[in-house]
Write a protein that holds these residues in place. Structure first.
Motif, PDB file in Angstrom:
ATOM      1  N   UNK A 178       0.989  -1.293  -0.288  1.00 44.69           N
ATOM      2  CA  UNK A 178      -0.241   0.123   0.162  1.00 44.69           C
ATOM      3  C   UNK A 178       1.164   1.621  -0.096  1.00 44.69           C
ATOM      4  N   UNK A 179       0.953   2.668  -0.841  1.00 43.49           N
ATOM      5  CA  UNK A 179       1.559   3.333  -1.047  1.00 43.49           C
ATOM      6  C   UNK A 179       0.674   4.743  -0.951  1.00 43.49           C
ATOM      7  N   UNK A 180      -0.812   4.930  -0.404  1.00 41.92           N
ATOM      8  CA  UNK A 180      -1.726   5.906   0.176  1.00 41.92           C
ATOM      9  C   UNK A 180      -2.813   5.405   0.310  1.00 41.92           C
ATOM     10  N   UNK A 181      -3.486   6.144   0.619  1.00 38.88           N
ATOM     11  CA  UNK A 181      -5.270   6.258   0.795  1.00 38.88           C
ATOM     12  C   UNK A 181      -5.759   7.746   0.627  1.00 38.88           C
ATOM     13  N   UNK A 182      -7.252   7.197  -0.603  1.00 37.31           N
ATOM     14  CA  UNK A 182      -7.694   8.590  -0.239  1.00 37.31           C
ATOM     15  C   UNK A 182      -8.915   8.330  -1.424  1.00 37.31           C
ATOM     16  N   UNK A 183      -9.374  10.065  -1.366  1.00 36.05           N
ATOM     17  CA  UNK A 183     -10.727   9.992  -1.817  1.00 36.05           C
ATOM     18  C   UNK A 183     -10.734  10.174  -3.942  1.00 36.05           C
TER      19      UNK A 183
END
Length: 375
Positions: free
Chosen positions: A329-334
């Motif tokens: 996982x690199x990131x989490x976003x909308x």
């Protein structure tokens, strides 16, 4: 073993589990609660603010009906018993304090929806302004499996964040975090302090920390991670030992201190990372992953190589990079685009979005302000 002092604090959330509220499965008991109440009272006399997060409603409901331990309960059974036991739990706590006590019941929906999160925050702030002791529990009377936090360790961390506390105290039935399970490993050592919650820390309590919480020490470490990410020192202390609570009141550290992160997440990004559920996953190429991690870039459609899940515009998605069949996982976003539209524009340059879709709300998929990048 080095001596660790309790950090200075002005507002604390104190979590008390069912094993302390109803230790013999016969309803609410003061056996372990008197020292906890004494800590709360002394702290308030020093001008500090305290919020309680208390389990025990289901246990109180079972006892009211003359039944034994909870065993396996269906959701309707748990809801009914919580409705029966919650007023008994509140009455029990109320007898221990000479100040007004307020019941605050939350569900996961109150935490993942930003407007409701802010409303809960404002309610607790107003109660504190009115010199009232908020007593928080999960609203098991209405919560379904999909809308449950599931354990009050993590609920307490969410409450600490929305209340802008600077200390989270998790009262357990163990002396702290050990290098191994002290029941199985007699020479296991207690860790007086943890500077960062790493994979190695999670390995001490079980390998499934990225899956659904299973309780016990695992959820306490998860809660500590949520709190420390937001800059909240977290203490794990044995609530069955009154002397440990008294030591905490003197500023000593009888358990394990999880120190706050050196660079805490801003409030909105913390909410995105820890409260918003992920509705899907976007796999990106190595170049996009590097740009997100090191250049503060937004995610563009050109960097997306795969789309998984059914999600709509405005949902949270995980962003990962694949190598050798493994995902990191690199990131989490909308996301600004739903899954169906993303499948049509993935791999394309931003200027080509309008050529494919009838509506192109943005030339990026996730804006950098709506991204939380993994450390």
């Amino acid at each position: 073993m080095a001596t660790v002092a309790l950090p200075d604090w002005t507002r604390a959330v104190v979590k008390v589990g069912s094993a302390l509220v109803a230790p013999d499965d016969r309803g609410c008991s003061t056996t372990h609660l008197l020292p906890i109440a004494r800590f709360v009272i002394q702290s308030r006399r020093q001008g500090k603010e305290v919020i309680l997060v208390s389990s025990g409603a289901v246990a109180a409901g079972l006892a009211e009906q003359g039944r034994g331990g909870p065993g396996t309960l269906s959701i309707p059974e748990r809801q009914a018993l919580a409705a029966l036991g919650q007023p008994l739990l509140m009455a029990h706590w109320r007898r221990l304090f000479d100040v007004p006590c307020a019941q605050v019941l939350l569900t996961y929906d109150d935490l993942q929806r930003r407007a409701r999160f802010v409303n809960a925050k404002n309610t607790i702030a107003e109660l504190l302004d009115r010199d009232t002791l908020p007593i928080v529990n999960e609203n098991d009377t209405v919560a379904t499996e999909e809308l449950r936090v599931g354990d009050n360790d993590n609920l307490a961390a969410y409450v600490a964040v929305l209340a802008e506390a600077d200390l989270l105290v998790i009262c357990s039935d163990v002396d702290g975090l050990y290098t191994a399970d002290p029941h199985d490993t007699p020479d296991a050592e207690r860790l007086p302090a943890v500077d960062a919650i790493t994979d190695e820390i999670y390995d001490m309590v079980g390998p499934s920390h990225r899956k659904v919480a299973t309780g016990g020490m695992q959820t306490k470490v998860e809660a500590a991670e949520k709190a420390t990410d937001r800059g909240i020192d977290t203490v794990l202390v044995n609530g069955t030992k009154g002397g440990h609570l008294d030591a905490l009141g003197r500023g000593e550290m009888p358990g394990t201190l999880f120190r706050q992160a050196e660079q805490p997440l801003p409030a909105r990004k913390h909410w995105m990372l820890h409260a918003l559920p992920s509705a899907g996953r976007l796999t990106v190429d190595a170049g996009a992953a590097d740009a997100l991690r090191h250049e503060g870039a937004s995610l563009l459609p050109s960097g997306i190589v795969a789309v998984e899940g059914r999600f709509a515009r405005g949902d949270a998605v995980e962003i990962a990079v694949e190598k050798g069949g493994n995902w990191t996982r690199v990131a989490k976003g909308i996301t600004q685009y739903g899954a169906a539209d993303l499948e049509r524009i993935q791999g394309r340059q931003s200027h080509a979005i309008a050529e494919v879709l009838d509506e192109a709300p943005a030339d990026y998929v996730v804006h950098r302000d709506d991204l939380v990048v993994e450390a």
